[in-house]
Design a protein around this motif. Structure first.
Motif, PDB file in Angstrom:
ATOM      1  N   ALA A   1      40.064  26.441 -22.612  1.00  0.00           N
ATOM      2  CA  ALA A   1      39.304  25.954 -21.620  1.00  0.00           C
ATOM      3  C   ALA A   1      39.417  24.474 -21.271  1.00  0.00           C
ATOM      4  CB  ALA A   1      37.811  26.312 -21.793  1.00  0.00           C
ATOM      5  N   LYS A   2      39.363  23.738 -22.610  1.00  0.00           N
ATOM      6  CA  LYS A   2      39.488  22.221 -22.221  1.00  0.00           C
ATOM      7  C   LYS A   2      40.778  21.689 -21.356  1.00  0.00           C
ATOM      8  CE  LYS A   2      40.270  17.832 -23.513  1.00  0.00           C
ATOM      9  NZ  LYS A   2      41.639  17.143 -23.874  1.00  0.00           N
ATOM     10  N   ILE A   3      41.858  22.501 -21.835  1.00  0.00           N
ATOM     11  CA  ILE A   3      43.224  21.715 -21.265  1.00  0.00           C
ATOM     12  C   ILE A   3      43.401  22.519 -19.687  1.00  0.00           C
ATOM     13  CG2 ILE A   3      44.571  23.954 -22.424  1.00  0.00           C
ATOM     14  CD1 ILE A   3      46.963  21.877 -22.328  1.00  0.00           C
ATOM     15  N   THR A   4      42.755  23.572 -19.731  1.00  0.00           N
ATOM     16  CA  THR A   4      42.826  24.268 -18.270  1.00  0.00           C
ATOM     17  C   THR A   4      41.998  23.537 -17.185  1.00  0.00           C
ATOM     18  OG1 THR A   4      42.813  26.342 -19.322  1.00  0.00           O
ATOM     19  CG2 THR A   4      42.616  26.416 -16.763  1.00  0.00           C
ATOM     20  N   VAL A   5      40.789  22.716 -17.709  1.00  0.00           N
ATOM     21  CA  VAL A   5      40.229  21.897 -16.874  1.00  0.00           C
ATOM     22  C   VAL A   5      40.974  20.454 -16.476  1.00  0.00           C
ATOM     23  CG1 VAL A   5      37.894  20.552 -16.713  1.00  0.00           C
ATOM     24  CG2 VAL A   5      37.805  22.997 -17.674  1.00  0.00           C
ATOM     25  N   ASP A   6      41.535  20.276 -17.936  1.00  0.00           N
ATOM     26  CA  ASP A   6      42.395  18.879 -17.572  1.00  0.00           C
ATOM     27  C   ASP A   6      43.553  19.239 -16.676  1.00  0.00           C
ATOM     28  OD1 ASP A   6      40.682  17.630 -19.437  1.00  0.00           O
ATOM     29  OD2 ASP A   6      42.350  17.893 -21.174  1.00  0.00           O
ATOM     30  N   SER A   7      44.060  20.269 -16.398  1.00  0.00           N
ATOM     31  CA  SER A   7      45.041  20.559 -15.587  1.00  0.00           C
ATOM     32  C   SER A   7      44.737  20.589 -14.450  1.00  0.00           C
ATOM     33  CB  SER A   7      45.676  21.849 -15.851  1.00  0.00           C
ATOM     34  OG  SER A   7      46.408  21.971 -17.115  1.00  0.00           O
ATOM     35  N   ALA A   8      43.574  20.933 -14.114  1.00  0.00           N
ATOM     36  CA  ALA A   8      42.784  20.969 -12.717  1.00  0.00           C
ATOM     37  C   ALA A   8      42.531  19.646 -12.287  1.00  0.00           C
ATOM     38  CB  ALA A   8      41.442  21.799 -12.732  1.00  0.00           C
ATOM     39  N   SER A   9      42.165  18.499 -13.345  1.00  0.00           N
ATOM     40  CA  SER A   9      41.781  17.318 -12.872  1.00  0.00           C
ATOM     41  C   SER A   9      42.988  16.388 -12.828  1.00  0.00           C
ATOM     42  CB  SER A   9      40.955  16.615 -13.685  1.00  0.00           C
ATOM     43  OG  SER A   9      41.329  16.474 -15.043  1.00  0.00           O
TER      44      SER A   9
ATOM     45  N   LEU B   1      30.800  18.356 -20.941  1.00  0.00           N
ATOM     46  CA  LEU B   1      29.577  18.286 -20.142  1.00  0.00           C
ATOM     47  C   LEU B   1      29.792  19.382 -19.005  1.00  0.00           C
ATOM     48  CD1 LEU B   1      28.498  14.791 -20.370  1.00  0.00           C
ATOM     49  CD2 LEU B   1      27.219  16.747 -21.159  1.00  0.00           C
ATOM     50  N   PHE B   2      31.167  19.244 -18.415  1.00  0.00           N
ATOM     51  CA  PHE B   2      31.299  19.992 -17.195  1.00  0.00           C
ATOM     52  C   PHE B   2      31.423  21.459 -17.492  1.00  0.00           C
ATOM     53  CE2 PHE B   2      34.669  22.486 -14.818  1.00  0.00           C
ATOM     54  CZ  PHE B   2      34.230  22.268 -13.679  1.00  0.00           C
ATOM     55  N   LEU B   3      31.994  21.731 -18.731  1.00  0.00           N
ATOM     56  CA  LEU B   3      31.997  23.228 -19.105  1.00  0.00           C
ATOM     57  C   LEU B   3      30.784  23.772 -19.587  1.00  0.00           C
ATOM     58  CD1 LEU B   3      35.377  23.284 -21.413  1.00  0.00           C
ATOM     59  CD2 LEU B   3      35.066  24.452 -19.265  1.00  0.00           C
TER      60      LEU B   3
ATOM     61  N   PHE C   1      32.453  18.757 -11.280  1.00  0.00           N
ATOM     62  CA  PHE C   1      33.672  18.846 -11.717  1.00  0.00           C
ATOM     63  C   PHE C   1      34.087  17.065 -11.147  1.00  0.00           C
ATOM     64  CE2 PHE C   1      38.201  18.673 -10.199  1.00  0.00           C
ATOM     65  CZ  PHE C   1      38.949  19.072 -11.327  1.00  0.00           C
ATOM     66  N   LEU C   2      33.677  16.422 -10.259  1.00  0.00           N
ATOM     67  CA  LEU C   2      34.137  14.960  -9.772  1.00  0.00           C
ATOM     68  C   LEU C   2      33.399  14.163 -10.666  1.00  0.00           C
ATOM     69  CD1 LEU C   2      34.309  15.351  -5.935  1.00  0.00           C
ATOM     70  CD2 LEU C   2      36.177  15.189  -7.624  1.00  0.00           C
ATOM     71  N   ASP C   3      32.332  14.604 -11.263  1.00  0.00           N
ATOM     72  CA  ASP C   3      31.679  13.725 -12.204  1.00  0.00           C
ATOM     73  C   ASP C   3      32.645  13.215 -13.453  1.00  0.00           C
ATOM     74  OD1 ASP C   3      29.220  13.266 -11.054  1.00  0.00           O
ATOM     75  OD2 ASP C   3      28.194  15.248 -12.266  1.00  0.00           O
ATOM     76  N   ILE C   4      33.513  14.128 -13.898  1.00  0.00           N
ATOM     77  CA  ILE C   4      34.423  13.972 -14.875  1.00  0.00           C
ATOM     78  C   ILE C   4      35.087  12.561 -14.638  1.00  0.00           C
ATOM     79  CG2 ILE C   4      36.578  14.782 -16.067  1.00  0.00           C
ATOM     80  CD1 ILE C   4      35.498  17.739 -15.487  1.00  0.00           C
ATOM     81  N   GLU C   5      35.766  12.546 -13.411  1.00  0.00           N
ATOM     82  CA  GLU C   5      36.547  11.130 -13.346  1.00  0.00           C
ATOM     83  C   GLU C   5      35.521  10.164 -13.258  1.00  0.00           C
ATOM     84  OE1 GLU C   5      38.885  12.289  -9.909  1.00  0.00           O
ATOM     85  OE2 GLU C   5      37.735  11.003  -8.615  1.00  0.00           O
TER      86      GLU C   5
END
Ligand code: NDP
Ligand code: MG
Length: 381
Positions: free
Chosen positions: A202-210, A332-334, A340-344
């Motif tokens: 899950a973490k790397i999949t979100v990292d790929s999206a961002s 936190l996003f997961l 999603f945009l809070d991550i950056e």
């Protein structure tokens, strides 16, 4: 017969490593495995591969494993991971845990002169200078498992470092590659986890999206291949057929191609400098694919990638902050606590507040890692 310690056995890379080992019982044996808490996934693996030692995250998981497998030595925590990574009987450490938690085991295994197959890219992002310094000192080669870095490693076989002009990392673009920034406002966790080309944790999949994944990979490439950030480029390539390229001073470009399947770089890291058959992976058929697409990277659209370049160029403890802030924000996003945009924006805040320390030692890195996580958690309250 090579004895392997596998950290992160129940994860996406871990399970695919098990497939490689299962297919080559005369070449590899699983000596020890480590996982977090997922005993449900781990039990069948322990039953099948019969490792001598098992490491788990905490006392609760430890009791469950002991009850089910009374003959197996069960250890826990970072100490346990270090013990099985430096054990005299072990030839290769494949580190596939998620996050900077994998750092101490990598460092100690290097000191013990083990061959290291590294999937745990956060280790190199958070403390690349320490890892590479130890690797040099102990003459240990780090074999990349990440597909882009495995590609570059293969392109560089037999080449001289001084002949490298630039590295080109390819990026599929992740789940949101066709969305504008405005369209990212309302995206959900399920949307982010729907990667077009790769099936990953899950973490790397979100990292790929961002696009943070590519940012972490740029820093990983800087350390693994000792190439300055100015000579590392990223290219959008939606098919994930060219896994990365190297341009040399004479304008010759060497690329590595293949069907997107992590078993290929995993197996190569375990067999290097040899190769073994990999019958379960689909062979590349370019006639069938017919067209490959390339597009310049938009650093405004993918701000996380820009932040990673900035942190890398700043150096020192800034990449520790980048990594810890990202790990925490993605968590936190997961868990549905931030958008999603809070991550950056959380990573940006953490980086802005940080006063860089050059050449931080391990204690300083671990301290900054914890402090950054605490800070990022406070932003969400
Ligand atoms: P997953 O989330 O699928 O798996 C993570 C693994 O780490 C699980 O086995 C998990 O155990 C274990 N783990 C997590 N926390 C701890 C802990 N505190 N102590 C011990 N074990 C722990 O991740 P992936 O397999 O996707 O990725 C692993 C690494 O490989 C990452 O660094 C990633 O960036 C890198 N990578 C992954 C690729 C992929 O295709 N998946 C491609 C290239 C690189 P449990 O299941 O019990 O939680
Ligand atoms: Mg990759």
């Amino acid at each position: 017969m090579k004895q392997i310690t596998l950290l992160g056995a129940t994860g996406s890379i871990g399970l695919q490593t098990m497939e490689v080992i299962r297919n080559h019982p005369d070449n590899f044996q699983l000596y020890a495995l480590a996982f977090g808490k997922n005993v449900k996934k781990a039990f069948p693996l322990i039953r099948e591969f019969k490792p001598c030692k098992v490491v788990v995250q905490d006392a609760h998981a430890r009791e469950s494993v002991k009850r089910e497998f009374p003959d197996v030595t069960v250890l826990s925590g970072t100490e346990g991971m270090i013990e099985v990574s430096t054990d005299d009987k072990v030839d290769i450490l494949l580190n596939a845990v998620m996050g900077s938690i994998g750092l101490p085991a990598t460092l100690e295994a290097i000191k013990a002169k083990k061959k290291i197959a590294i999937a745990n890219k956060e280790t190199l992002v958070t403390a690349g200078h320490l890892v590479m310094e130890e690797a040099k000192k102990h003459h240990v080669d780090l074999l990349p498992v990440d597909s882009e870095h495995s590609a570059i490693y293969q392109c560089l076989n037999g080449e001289k470092k001084r002949d490298i002009k630039r590295l080109v990392l390819t990026a599929s673009g992740g789940s949101f590659r066709d969305k504008t920034r405005a369209e990212l406002e309302g995206v959900t966790v399920d949307d982010a986890l729907n990667h077009p080309n790769w099936s990953m944790g899950a973490k790397i999949t979100v990292d790929s999206a961002s696009m943070m994944n590519k940012g972490l990979e740029v820093i990983e490439a800087h350390w693994l291949f000792d190439v300055p950030y100015e000579d590392i480029d990223v290219l959008l390539h939606r098919e994930s057929v060219i896994h990365s390229m190297v341009e040399f001073v004479d304008r010759s470009v060497v690329a590595q191609l293949g069907t997107p399947d992590m078993k290929v770089p995993i197996q190569y890291a375990l067999t290097y400098p040899d190769r073994l058959d990999l019958p379960m992976t689909k062979r590349l058929n370019l006639e069938e694919i017919a067209k490959l697409h390339f597009k310049a990277m938009d650093y405004e659209r993918f701000r996380c990638l820009q932040m990673a370049f900035d942190a890398g160029k700043e150096g020192g403890s800034m990449t520790t902050v980048l990594n810890a802030a990202n790990e925490e924000a993605v968590d936190l996003f997961l868990n549905g606590q931030i958008s999603f945009l809070d991550i950056e924006s959380f990573i940006e805040q953490a980086m802005e507040r940080h006063q860089t320390i050059q050449q931080p030692d391990l204690d300083t890195i671990l301290q900054i890692d914890q402090e950054t996580r605490r800070q990022v958690r406070s932003y969400s309250k």
